[in-house]
Write a protein that holds these residues in place. Structure first.
Motif, PDB file in Angstrom:
ATOM      1  N   THR A 180     -51.575   3.153  21.847  1.00 58.31           N
ATOM      2  CA  THR A 180     -52.076   3.987  20.761  1.00 58.31           C
ATOM      3  C   THR A 180     -51.681   3.410  19.402  1.00 58.31           C
ATOM      4  O   THR A 180     -52.495   3.404  18.469  1.00 58.31           O
ATOM      5  N   ILE A 181     -50.465   2.902  19.286  1.00 58.45           N
ATOM      6  CA  ILE A 181     -50.035   2.289  18.023  1.00 58.45           C
ATOM      7  C   ILE A 181     -50.856   1.043  17.723  1.00 58.45           C
ATOM      8  O   ILE A 181     -51.269   0.827  16.571  1.00 58.45           O
ATOM      9  N   ILE A 182     -51.135   0.232  18.726  1.00 54.36           N
ATOM     10  CA  ILE A 182     -51.988  -0.949  18.522  1.00 54.36           C
ATOM     11  C   ILE A 182     -53.379  -0.517  18.069  1.00 54.36           C
ATOM     12  O   ILE A 182     -53.960  -1.104  17.152  1.00 54.36           O
ATOM     13  N   LEU A 206     -54.109   2.254  16.470  1.00 53.02           N
ATOM     14  CA  LEU A 206     -53.982   2.747  15.092  1.00 53.02           C
ATOM     15  C   LEU A 206     -53.949   1.597  14.094  1.00 53.02           C
ATOM     16  O   LEU A 206     -54.576   1.677  13.029  1.00 53.02           O
ATOM     17  N   LEU A 207     -53.228   0.551  14.417  1.00 54.19           N
ATOM     18  CA  LEU A 207     -53.179  -0.607  13.523  1.00 54.19           C
ATOM     19  C   LEU A 207     -54.560  -1.240  13.365  1.00 54.19           C
ATOM     20  O   LEU A 207     -54.985  -1.553  12.255  1.00 54.19           O
ATOM     21  N   ALA A 208     -55.251  -1.421  14.476  1.00 54.73           N
ATOM     22  CA  ALA A 208     -56.587  -2.017  14.426  1.00 54.73           C
ATOM     23  C   ALA A 208     -57.548  -1.132  13.628  1.00 54.73           C
ATOM     24  O   ALA A 208     -58.295  -1.618  12.765  1.00 54.73           O
ATOM     25  N   GLY A 217     -56.794   1.084  11.359  1.00 59.86           N
ATOM     26  CA  GLY A 217     -56.393   1.075   9.951  1.00 59.86           C
ATOM     27  C   GLY A 217     -56.887  -0.173   9.230  1.00 59.86           C
ATOM     28  O   GLY A 217     -57.350  -0.105   8.097  1.00 59.86           O
ATOM     29  N   LEU A 218     -56.796  -1.310   9.885  1.00 60.81           N
ATOM     30  CA  LEU A 218     -57.289  -2.547   9.277  1.00 60.81           C
ATOM     31  C   LEU A 218     -58.805  -2.528   9.102  1.00 60.81           C
ATOM     32  O   LEU A 218     -59.328  -3.000   8.099  1.00 60.81           O
ATOM     33  N   THR A 257     -59.889  -0.248   6.067  1.00 63.09           N
ATOM     34  CA  THR A 257     -59.642  -0.716   4.705  1.00 63.09           C
ATOM     35  C   THR A 257     -60.831  -1.483   4.133  1.00 63.09           C
ATOM     36  O   THR A 257     -60.999  -1.528   2.922  1.00 63.09           O
ATOM     37  N   HIS A 271     -58.147   8.532  13.131  1.00 60.63           N
ATOM     38  CA  HIS A 271     -56.872   7.888  12.829  1.00 60.63           C
ATOM     39  C   HIS A 271     -55.750   8.931  12.730  1.00 60.63           C
ATOM     40  O   HIS A 271     -54.654   8.732  13.274  1.00 60.63           O
ATOM     41  N   GLY A 276     -52.540   9.443  15.257  1.00 60.75           N
ATOM     42  CA  GLY A 276     -51.190   9.509  14.704  1.00 60.75           C
ATOM     43  C   GLY A 276     -50.440  10.734  15.197  1.00 60.75           C
ATOM     44  O   GLY A 276     -49.253  10.662  15.537  1.00 60.75           O
TER      45      GLY A 276
END
Length: 76
Positions: A24-26, A28-30, A32-33, A36, A51, A55
């Protein structure tokens, strides 16, 4: 495989908490990128909602993982 932790190894529940949180954290990072670089459209705001929900899921899994660690044996 054991469901609960033993003195020698982690159980299925602890491993499931670990992998759900990590994936899930991976994600979220993807996400989020990706967000942007997007223009502000209704679809982008839907991604913001996803997102936020992911979280919140990570927060719940962290709390559950902490509680699970307090009530079970920790392998050496």
């Amino acid at each position: 495989m054991k469901l609960h932790n033993t003195v020698f190894a982690y159980g299925v529940i602890a491993k499931l908490f670990h992998w759900v949180m990590g994936l899930t954290i991976i994600g979220l990072l993807a996400l989020g990128l990706i967000m942007t670089g997007l223009e502000k459209t209704p679809a982008t705001f839907e991604l913001y909602g996803i997102h936020k929900a992911l979280g919140a899921l990570v927060l719940m899994v962290v709390v559950a993982r902490f509680l699970w660690r307090q009530i079970t044996v920790v392998p050496a």
